[in-house]
Write a protein that holds these residues in place. Structure first.
Motif, mmCIF file in Angstrom:
data_model
loop_
_atom_site.group_PDB
_atom_site.id
_atom_site.type_symbol
_atom_site.label_atom_id
_atom_site.label_comp_id
_atom_site.label_asym_id
_atom_site.label_seq_id
_atom_site.Cartn_x
_atom_site.Cartn_y
_atom_site.Cartn_z
ATOM 1 N N UNK A 59 -5.238 -1.174 -5.457
ATOM 2 C CA UNK A 59 -5.772 -2.953 -5.407
ATOM 3 C C UNK A 59 -4.426 -3.360 -5.626
ATOM 4 N N UNK A 60 -4.192 -3.468 -6.790
ATOM 5 C CA UNK A 60 -3.303 -4.003 -7.141
ATOM 6 C C UNK A 60 -1.945 -4.100 -6.420
ATOM 7 N N UNK A 61 -1.627 -2.967 -5.816
ATOM 8 C CA UNK A 61 -0.330 -2.976 -4.981
ATOM 9 C C UNK A 61 -0.798 -3.931 -3.663
ATOM 10 N N UNK A 62 -1.939 -4.291 -3.052
ATOM 11 C CA UNK A 62 -2.563 -4.344 -1.615
ATOM 12 C C UNK A 62 -2.456 -5.810 -2.160
ATOM 13 N N UNK A 63 -2.569 -6.461 -3.574
ATOM 14 C CA UNK A 63 -3.672 -8.362 -3.741
ATOM 15 C C UNK A 63 -1.703 -8.635 -4.358
ATOM 16 N N UNK A 117 6.565 -1.268 2.399
ATOM 17 C CA UNK A 117 5.192 -0.287 1.596
ATOM 18 C C UNK A 117 3.948 -0.534 2.274
ATOM 19 N N UNK A 118 4.242 -1.980 2.578
ATOM 20 C CA UNK A 118 2.751 -2.730 3.120
ATOM 21 C C UNK A 118 1.576 -1.398 3.697
ATOM 22 N N UNK A 168 -3.168 -0.516 7.983
ATOM 23 C CA UNK A 168 -1.929 -0.050 8.532
ATOM 24 C C UNK A 168 -1.998 0.073 9.344
ATOM 25 N N UNK A 169 -2.498 0.414 10.654
ATOM 26 C CA UNK A 169 -1.854 0.654 12.084
ATOM 27 C C UNK A 169 -1.589 -1.156 12.134
ATOM 28 N N UNK A 170 -2.150 -2.077 12.039
ATOM 29 C CA UNK A 170 -1.299 -3.123 12.356
ATOM 30 C C UNK A 170 0.129 -3.464 12.300
ATOM 31 N N UNK A 171 0.553 -3.237 10.652
ATOM 32 C CA UNK A 171 1.414 -3.731 9.880
ATOM 33 C C UNK A 171 2.430 -2.217 10.517
#
Length: 358
Positions: free
Chosen positions: A51-55, A63-64, A110-113
């Motif tokens: 969640x830290x990485x996502x935010x 990496x997203x 993930x699929x969108x990105x």
């Protein structure tokens, strides 16, 4: 889950070799830490790290997709039947259905990105298919337990995962019907009508039947007429829709249209005595007595207890007798002596013919 950890060794080696030199690398490290915690079975720590990485806006674009995919895998483990017993404790403070919803949300992101051919994007469809099964089964379990809100949540999520799947939408409608949410059921049934799968074949007849019932319950005559026409377009010989269409025409006073529709209804349901009786009445109104009598007799042959057909046959014969007797009674003596007796004899035959229907 092996594909999930393909980049684990490289990421870990990079972290050990260079440390946390920049914010971007720090967020890459957060992804790696999440994966390591996940691998160690410490999903609570994995959730915090991912969640830290996502935010963070410091996470590199490249990496997203990995971050979101990893998040999906972590939440997936909370609901996967093969791991739920081991890791379900980490979901005890979450809302019902939350892990499943977050897994779906993460994989879709993930699929969108990453796109459908990316390293992570191409793995998403299989993951979502598994989640679809879990969501659908949760819906079925809720329905069987009469927990309709839980059931609807499962079916709606399954539909969200696979928007073109008709089964999840249909079961959503059934669930809304069960909880008497007729507006919701109507929306779900209508959603079915727009699916690609039903562009080449009709939706199940039950969909039109329920839409018609809902329109009647709402006393929405215009909507009911619309549904009947939709049903007839899909199922031209369906006797329920034919009779509904007939009743609508008759209630509107359009007997000419009703006659055509009732003939079609008879073709679809040739043993329905009531249809012959009704058509006989329409013929009577058009002064087509012979055709009316044929239909009344057919109705009685199919159902000897058909009250309307019996009554109309009796009335017809009685009225014929009365007409002939009246005509004879109004003759002068000379005319009566010449023609009166035959008229009375014919009248008597009609009167006697009316007796069995009395």
């Amino acid at each position: 889950m092996k594909k999930t950890f393909l980049t684990l060794a490289t990421s870990a080696a990079l972290t050990v070799a260079v440390g946390v030199a920049t914010p971007a690398l720090a967020q890459s490290s957060a992804i790696t830490n999440a994966i390591l915690s996940q691998k160690a079975g410490q999903l609570d720590k994995a959730i915090v790290s991912i969640d830290q990485a996502i935010a963070s806006d410091k996470t590199k674009d490249k990496d997203k997709p990995k971050a979101w995919f990893t998040r999906g895998d972590i939440y997936y483990q909370l609901v996967d039947p093969s791991t739920q017993a081991l890791f379900g404790k980490y979901a005890k403070d979450m809302k019902p259905g939350e892990p499943l919803q977050k897994a779906v949300e993460s994989y879709n992101k993930a699929l969108q990105l990453d796109g459908p051919t990316g390293e992570y994007g191409k793995q998403v469809p299989a993951r979502l298919q598994n989640l679809y099964g879990l969501a659908f089964n949760a819906g079925v379990a809720g329905y069987q337990a009469k927990d309709y809100d839980k059931a609807l949540e499962g079916f709606k999520l399954a539909s969200q995962i696979n928007p073109q799947d008709s089964t999840a939408i249909l079961y959503s409608a059934y669930t809304q019907d069960a909880k008497q949410d007729y507006a919701g059921a109507k929306a779900s049934y209508n959603q079915l009508l727009g699916l690609d799968v039903y562009k080449s074949k009709p939706v199940p007849v039950s969909v039109y039947s329920r839409l018609l019932s809902i329109a009647k319950e709402e006393k929405n005559e215009a909507e009911a007429k619309k549904v009947v026409q939709q049903g007839l377009a899909a199922y031209p010989n369906n006797k329920t829709f034919l009779i509904e269409d007939l009743n609508m025409s008759m209630s509107g006073g359009n007997n000419a249209a009703a006659l055509d529709k009732i003939t079609k209804a008879i073709a679809a349901d040739p043993t329905n005595a009531n249809l012959y009786s009704v058509r006989g009445s329409l013929y009577d109104q058009q002064k087509k007595t012979d055709l009316a009598q044929e239909d009344y007799k057919k109705a009685i042959s199919l159902d000897p207890k058909s009250f309307d057909a019996q009554f109309n046959m009796g009335i017809y014969n009685f009225n014929q007798a009365a007409t002939l007797y009246t005509k004879a009674s109004k003759m002068d003596l000379k005319t009566y002596q010449a023609k009166g007796k035959p008229l009375e004899a014919e009248g008597k035959r009609y009167f006697e013919a009316s007796v069995p229907y009395a």
